[in-house]
Scaffold this motif. Structure first.
Motif, mmCIF file in Angstrom:
data_model
loop_
_atom_site.group_PDB
_atom_site.id
_atom_site.type_symbol
_atom_site.label_atom_id
_atom_site.label_comp_id
_atom_site.label_asym_id
_atom_site.label_seq_id
_atom_site.Cartn_x
_atom_site.Cartn_y
_atom_site.Cartn_z
ATOM 1 N N PHE A 1 43.154 67.555 54.545
ATOM 2 C CA PHE A 1 43.787 68.554 54.088
ATOM 3 C C PHE A 1 43.087 69.834 54.679
ATOM 4 O O PHE A 1 41.810 70.040 54.267
ATOM 5 N N GLY B 1 47.360 67.967 46.118
ATOM 6 C CA GLY B 1 47.709 68.087 47.474
ATOM 7 C C GLY B 1 48.346 66.994 48.158
ATOM 8 O O GLY B 1 48.268 65.849 47.957
ATOM 9 N N ALA C 1 52.270 72.314 49.253
ATOM 10 C CA ALA C 1 51.032 71.362 48.815
ATOM 11 C C ALA C 1 50.194 70.739 49.813
ATOM 12 O O ALA C 1 49.139 70.062 49.696
ATOM 13 N N GLY C 2 50.298 71.278 50.978
ATOM 14 C CA GLY C 2 49.607 71.060 52.347
ATOM 15 C C GLY C 2 50.481 70.316 53.236
ATOM 16 O O GLY C 2 51.758 70.533 53.346
#
Length: 543
Positions: free
Chosen positions: A56, A49, A137-138
């Motif tokens: 996150f 991430g 991926a965030g």
């Protein structure tokens, strides 16, 4: 003695006035963010991430109208990185917009400091990484812009304020998803939905019985519209992307890609736990995820199945969208009522029709606007424009209306005049829902309907109290029309919020130009602007 008192009072008045002037600048908030990779397990599978300060989703920005945000971003990834600010208008300042058309990426191991102002804005927004499918991926987080204390808000202060960042998610890393798109294929079906970075029942919102709470909901996903609902509770809609709405009550709410809503929820049910549900819309397979609304005096856990929501019904969603209107008497970021801007009485100066399509070009799947599939230039467009670097883009490289021709690759930039007032019609002949966002502006969603748009469609426009926002949906085989004042000079991205389509070309840039070349219309290039491509080695400005 009376003269002395009068003199003293006058002195104090002047002193207070001077102090007020000295401190009259809008406040500043400072942030330092370190962007790193990290292991995350949102759907129970280890993934790489993108974290901000180890979080996150990333840290939330809580600010107030007109405040200045100084955000220093350190890129500790192994590839270039940029953050953009969905819905923050960047008044006179497209230099800070954080998309590749305006900014050079932050190189690995380097940092860049954004200098933003939430000028004349309130409401609910989010930030996200704009390059290289990093969003998968965030790296995203919420933005909450509160009203100034002197501005009335059309509802009592809630007992709490919660942010919900929801959207679809893939178990594959963003590098794998990017490789799929680069090979000319579309993304697979998502693996699940997340609420604040977690799968089902991974997040709990605690409320006190009898109190009212504000929930700010944003769809930060890549490919799917969602429906949001809370078991046993009604939702009072109060704000959409910075506009106070008529306070209609809904049992569930469609939130399309890139959109943000605020609802008030009163904890008026028996003291137990209830499901908060998001589920996909207009998909053959319905994905869902749940969180928990926990009463602080709860006598029991959640019971029964999560409440079902709408699935593929387009008319239901269309009718709901038409019911969302602005509160004409409420103040926005300024004390004057929102309805004092009579958008429907202003003559439009130009009609722009933008049609999305899905051509195959050079044997690969692409997406296009008016047949043009966008490809980035070798230099950010804003820098090329500022330094007058030829050959990066051409004004007029995309037409004002659909051509009907085959798709082709081009760095598409449309010219527009500052202070003009345009009608933009988004036309969708495909069988999927589209979601469109325009940076740097708000627009009035005057109409949407099925079939082909024609000039006669204007007879159905809402010219009195339609919602103003920055992201709108277009239903399958349908159109959506907006009125937009071009009141912000700069280079502005118009894009699909479906991130696969955006990545593969369904976007363009609108160059809003003022010949005055004045700081009144646009701020100068920042001293710390990163320079790359053919702008590398040039200087910004001495002061």
């Amino acid at each position: 003695m009376g003269d002395y008192k009068r003199s003293l009072c006058w002195f104090m008045f002047v002193l207070i006035l001077c102090v007020t002037c000295i401190n009259g600048e809008d406040p500043y908030r400072f942030y330092t963010w370190n962007v790193t990779y990290g292991d995350i397990y949102p759907l129970g599978v280890k993934q790489q991430g993108i974290l901000i300060n180890g979080q996150f989703p990333g840290p939330q920005i809580d600010t107030v109208t007109n405040e200045n945000l100084i955000i220093s971003v350190f890129n500790s990834l192994d590839e270039p990185f940029l953050l953009s600010w969905n819905g923050v208008q960047q008044r006179r300042n497209s230099w800070q917009d954080g998309v590749y058309g305006t900014n050079c990426p932050i190189p690995p191991g380097k940092n860049f400091t954004y200098v933003l102002q939430v000028k004349d804005q309130i409401g609910t927004y989010f930030y996200f990484p704009s390059l290289a499918l990093h969003k998968a991926a965030g790296g995203f987080g919420g933005i909450k812009v509160a009203s100034r204390s002197v501005i009335p808000v059309p509802f009592p202060p809630p007992a709490g304020d919660y942010t919900i960042l929801a959207g679809d998610w893939f178990k594959q890393n963003h590098t794998n998803l990017r490789a799929i798109l680069d090979a000319g294929n579309d993304l697979p079906f998502p693996d699940g939905l997340l609420i604040n970075g977690r799968g089902s029942n991974g997040f709990t919102f605690t409320v006190d019985q009898g109190k009212t709470y504000r929930f700010r909901i944003s769809n930060v996903g890549l490919t799917s519209s969602i429906n949001f609902r809370i078991q046993g509770h009604k939702m009072l809609l109060v704000e959409v992307e910075g506009t106070h709405t008529l306070q209609n009550t809904y049992s569930s709410l469609d939130v399309h890609l890139g959109q943000s809503y605020s609802v008030l929820v009163t904890a008026d049910q028996p003291a137990q736990d209830y499901y908060i549900v998001v589920s996909t819309r207009f998909t053959s397979q319905v994905l869902s995820a749940t969180s928990i609304l926990h009463y602080s005096n709860s006598a029991g856990s959640v019971s029964g199945p999560p409440p079902a929501g709408p699935t593929t019904q387009i008319d239901w969603s269309l009718n709901q969208a038409r019911s969302i209107r602005q509160n004409l008497t409420a103040s926005g970021p300024r004390p004057n009522p929102q309805g004092s801007y009579h958008y429907g009485l202003i003559n439009t100066t130009r009609t722009i029709r933008l049609a999305n399509s899905a051509p195959v070009i050079n044997g690969k799947q692409r997406y296009a606007v008016n047949s043009v599939s966008f490809i980035p230039g070798d230099t950010p467009l804003k820098l090329a424009d500022y330094f007058k670097i030829s050959g990066v883009f051409s004004l007029g490289s995309i037409s004002d209306s659909p051509t009907g021709g085959g798709g082709y690759l081009q760095t598409s930039v449309m010219a527009a005049d500052f202070r003009s007032y345009v009608e933009i019609v988004f036309e969708n002949s495909e069988d999927t829902v589209q979601s469109w966002h325009i940076d740097g502006h708000i627009f009035f969603v005057v109409g949407m309907d099925g079939g082909q748009w024609t000039p006669a469609s204007r007879l159905s426009y809402n010219l009195r109290d339609t919602i103003s926002r920055c992201t709108t949906q277009v239903y399958p085989k349908s159109w959506t029309a907006v009125y937009m004042p071009l009141d912000n000079v700069g280079m502005w991205n118009i894009r699909s919020e479906n991130w696969a389509r955006q990545y593969l070309g369904q976007q363009l840039y609108l160059r809003v130009y003022s010949p005055a070349n004045s700081w009144r219309d646009e701020y100068p290039i920042p001293k710390n602007a990163l320079l790359c491509g053919r702008a590398a080695g040039r200087s910004t400005r001495p002061l």
